[in-house]
Scaffold this motif. Structure first.
Motif, mmCIF file in Angstrom:
data_model
loop_
_atom_site.group_PDB
_atom_site.id
_atom_site.type_symbol
_atom_site.label_atom_id
_atom_site.label_comp_id
_atom_site.label_asym_id
_atom_site.label_seq_id
_atom_site.Cartn_x
_atom_site.Cartn_y
_atom_site.Cartn_z
ATOM 1 N N GLU A 103 0.819 -1.211 0.000
ATOM 2 C CA GLU A 103 0.000 0.000 0.000
ATOM 3 C C GLU A 103 0.850 1.257 0.000
ATOM 4 O O GLU A 103 0.513 2.249 -0.668
ATOM 5 C CB GLU A 103 -0.948 0.001 1.206
ATOM 6 C CG GLU A 103 -1.994 -1.111 1.183
ATOM 7 C CD GLU A 103 -2.950 -1.016 0.003
ATOM 8 O OE1 GLU A 103 -3.152 0.111 -0.512
ATOM 9 O OE2 GLU A 103 -3.473 -2.070 -0.416
ATOM 10 N N ILE A 104 1.964 1.238 0.708
ATOM 11 C CA ILE A 104 2.817 2.434 0.769
ATOM 12 C C ILE A 104 3.559 2.626 -0.552
ATOM 13 O O ILE A 104 3.784 3.770 -0.986
ATOM 14 C CB ILE A 104 3.790 2.345 1.958
ATOM 15 C CG1 ILE A 104 3.016 2.168 3.267
ATOM 16 C CG2 ILE A 104 4.653 3.605 2.031
ATOM 17 C CD1 ILE A 104 1.904 3.188 3.500
ATOM 18 N N ALA A 105 3.910 1.543 -1.223
ATOM 19 C CA ALA A 105 4.519 1.673 -2.549
ATOM 20 C C ALA A 105 3.525 2.288 -3.535
ATOM 21 O O ALA A 105 3.903 3.085 -4.399
ATOM 22 C CB ALA A 105 5.009 0.317 -3.044
ATOM 23 N N LYS A 106 2.256 1.929 -3.422
ATOM 24 C CA LYS A 106 1.227 2.574 -4.250
ATOM 25 C C LYS A 106 1.133 4.062 -3.912
ATOM 26 O O LYS A 106 0.945 4.901 -4.801
ATOM 27 C CB LYS A 106 -0.129 1.901 -4.027
ATOM 28 C CG LYS A 106 -0.261 0.531 -4.673
ATOM 29 C CD LYS A 106 -1.508 -0.200 -4.207
ATOM 30 C CE LYS A 106 -2.780 0.544 -4.572
ATOM 31 N NZ LYS A 106 -3.980 -0.196 -4.104
ATOM 32 N N LEU A 107 1.289 4.403 -2.625
ATOM 33 C CA LEU A 107 1.233 5.805 -2.219
ATOM 34 C C LEU A 107 2.441 6.577 -2.757
ATOM 35 O O LEU A 107 2.311 7.741 -3.172
ATOM 36 C CB LEU A 107 1.171 5.910 -0.695
ATOM 37 C CG LEU A 107 0.835 7.284 -0.124
ATOM 38 C CD1 LEU A 107 -0.588 7.703 -0.501
ATOM 39 C CD2 LEU A 107 1.000 7.288 1.394
ATOM 40 N N ALA A 108 3.620 5.933 -2.765
ATOM 41 C CA ALA A 108 4.815 6.591 -3.314
ATOM 42 C C ALA A 108 4.643 6.849 -4.808
ATOM 43 O O ALA A 108 4.996 7.928 -5.317
ATOM 44 C CB ALA A 108 6.048 5.726 -3.061
ATOM 45 N N ALA A 109 4.087 5.879 -5.525
ATOM 46 C CA ALA A 109 3.792 6.096 -6.948
ATOM 47 C C ALA A 109 2.757 7.194 -7.118
ATOM 48 O O ALA A 109 2.857 8.039 -8.026
ATOM 49 C CB ALA A 109 3.307 4.797 -7.583
ATOM 50 N N GLY A 110 1.770 7.219 -6.230
ATOM 51 C CA GLY A 110 0.768 8.280 -6.269
ATOM 52 C C GLY A 110 1.362 9.650 -5.976
ATOM 53 O O GLY A 110 0.897 10.658 -6.516
ATOM 54 N N GLY A 111 2.407 9.693 -5.129
ATOM 55 C CA GLY A 111 3.094 10.963 -4.887
ATOM 56 C C GLY A 111 3.760 11.493 -6.139
ATOM 57 O O GLY A 111 3.731 12.701 -6.418
ATOM 58 N N ALA A 112 4.357 10.591 -6.912
ATOM 59 C CA ALA A 112 4.967 11.010 -8.182
ATOM 60 C C ALA A 112 3.907 11.509 -9.153
ATOM 61 O O ALA A 112 4.124 12.499 -9.874
ATOM 62 C CB ALA A 112 5.745 9.841 -8.788
ATOM 63 N N ILE A 113 2.753 10.853 -9.175
ATOM 64 C CA ILE A 113 1.651 11.312 -10.024
ATOM 65 C C ILE A 113 1.167 12.683 -9.578
ATOM 66 O O ILE A 113 0.948 13.579 -10.409
ATOM 67 C CB ILE A 113 0.492 10.295 -9.998
ATOM 68 C CG1 ILE A 113 0.886 9.021 -10.736
ATOM 69 C CG2 ILE A 113 -0.779 10.885 -10.609
ATOM 70 C CD1 ILE A 113 -0.121 7.883 -10.607
ATOM 71 N N LYS A 114 1.012 12.865 -8.275
ATOM 72 C CA LYS A 114 0.529 14.147 -7.745
ATOM 73 C C LYS A 114 1.496 15.281 -8.104
ATOM 74 O O LYS A 114 1.075 16.381 -8.480
ATOM 75 C CB LYS A 114 0.367 14.047 -6.235
ATOM 76 C CG LYS A 114 -0.127 15.320 -5.554
ATOM 77 C CD LYS A 114 -1.604 15.568 -5.783
ATOM 78 C CE LYS A 114 -2.461 14.656 -4.944
ATOM 79 N NZ LYS A 114 -3.898 15.016 -5.010
ATOM 80 N N ALA A 115 2.794 15.004 -7.992
ATOM 81 C CA ALA A 115 3.786 16.025 -8.341
ATOM 82 C C ALA A 115 3.698 16.382 -9.820
ATOM 83 O O ALA A 115 3.733 17.567 -10.189
ATOM 84 C CB ALA A 115 5.191 15.516 -7.998
ATOM 85 N N ALA A 116 3.580 15.371 -10.670
ATOM 86 C CA ALA A 116 3.488 15.625 -12.111
ATOM 87 C C ALA A 116 2.232 16.421 -12.444
ATOM 88 O O ALA A 116 2.266 17.364 -13.252
ATOM 89 C CB ALA A 116 3.508 14.307 -12.867
ATOM 90 N N ASP A 117 1.121 16.059 -11.843
ATOM 91 C CA ASP A 117 -0.131 16.791 -12.056
ATOM 92 C C ASP A 117 0.002 18.251 -11.635
ATOM 93 O O ASP A 117 -0.479 19.159 -12.320
ATOM 94 C CB ASP A 117 -1.263 16.136 -11.259
ATOM 95 C CG ASP A 117 -2.309 15.478 -12.153
ATOM 96 O OD1 ASP A 117 -2.346 15.797 -13.361
ATOM 97 O OD2 ASP A 117 -3.084 14.656 -11.650
#
Length: 339
Positions: free
Chosen positions: A89-103
């Motif tokens: 779940e935390i690895a999914k959150l880390a990937a989501g952090g990269a998505i949030k930054a790009a957005d």
């Protein structure tokens, strides 16, 4: 102002005394708070990447394997990559952090920095390795390509270890220029990242490796990057820029044999700002806590146009090995770029 994408939830990726541990983020956050930077920047919480986000990069079997591995209690995925029960779940959150930054970069024309763990650039489509579970940057890139129809991407990776996962994922992709500067792979994990690894098929010429000799200094890095980054970026003309941030090339880092000083990190941020305008930054390696503390302050100040020190000098003390490395790169890439 720069946005910082961060969550205390990243601490649940509990790796114990592993070099990639919770203290890495603790010291970064505390240093920003102590320097009174934290309250002057936008700190944004990430959201987990969806399974669809992961599937644009990783195979269904790999994702399912990691999920079941963590559900069964975790442990060492390979000899140096650890997963806790919560790590899927935390690895999914880390990937989501990269998505949030790009957005954020796309929507606000400002820089954004995802400070997350586990890191990502060693993770391939089918394998977690090198402390990395999912490839955060690749997931964010494919999100932008799929959701926002961005066409051309430039990735500059200055972690001291070659980002073999990112390179492999985009190795035949002519719309992704991956540039990595790293320690000579004959002397450091993962043993890949040689000049001759230039991409394949339509992607030939879009994988540009800069393998630096051991004990390379800030002057060596500046010398070679001044000759390569702008010509390659100008020729490629990307629509979006990613910066893979690693602090493990610092002279005080325990996991490499390089000799970068603090001033390199301010130099490279200013250099990339001049090239890209705005970019999405993603944290990768760096295992000396004092270096992480100091140099993240320098990076964020540079992103916010606060100058810390003189980061460039005209008279560079450059090794002959570095000059030889540049000449080899020039020979290999002369059909593609005007170095």
């Amino acid at each position: 102002m720069t946005a910082l994408i961060y969550s205390d939830e990243y601490m649940k990726h509990n790796t114990g005394n592993h070099p990639e541990n919770q203290e890495r983020l603790n010291v970064i956050v505390n240093s920003l708070k102590n320097k009174e930077i934290w309250n002057k920047i936008d700190v944004i919480s990430p959201e987990p990447a969806t399974e669809d986000d992961l599937l644009r990069v990783h195979s269904p079997s790999h994702i399912e394997y990691i999920k079941k591995f963590c559900d069964s209690g975790g442990g060492y995925i390979d000899y140096d990559t650890f997963a806790a029960p919560e790590s899927y779940e935390i690895a999914k959150l880390a990937a989501g952090g990269a998505i949030k930054a790009a957005d954020f970069v796309l929507k606000n024309s400002e820089n954004a920095y995802s400070i997350a763990r586990p890191p990502g650039h060693h993770a391939t489509r089918e394998k977690s390795m090198g402390f990395c579970i999912f490839n955060n940057l690749a997931i964010a890139l494919e999100y932008l390509r799929n959701t926002h129809k961005i066409k051309k991407f430039l990735i500059f990776d200055f972690d001291v270890h070659f980002g073999n996962g990112t390179s492999e994922i985009f190795y035949s992709d002519p719309d992704v220029l991956y540039i990595s500067i790293h320690q000579n792979p004959r002397t450091l994990y993962p043993g890949k990242g040689f000049i001759e690894e230039i991409g394949t098929g339509k992607g030939e010429g879009y994988n540009l490796n800069i393998p630096m000799p051991e004990r390379s200094t800030t002057d060596d890095y500046i010398y070679i990057l001044e000759k390569i980054l702008e010509p390659a970026a100008s020729k490629f003309n990307a629509d979006f820029y990613f910066l893979d941030v690693g602090f493990d090339g610092h002279v005080d880092d325990p996991l490499s044999s390089m000799a970068l000083t603090d001033k390199y990190y301010e130099y490279i941020i200013n250099k990339m700002k001049n090239i890209a305008g705005f970019m999405s930054l993603i944290l990768e390696g760096g295992y000396n806590l004092d270096v992480l503390s100091r140099c993240n302050v320098k990076i964020i100040n540079a992103l916010n146009n606060i100058k810390n020190e003189d980061y460039y000098k005209n008279e560079l003390n450059v090794s002959e090995n570095t000059k030889d490395t540049f000449n080899k790169i020039k020979d290999v890439f002369s059909p593609f770029y005007g170095f």
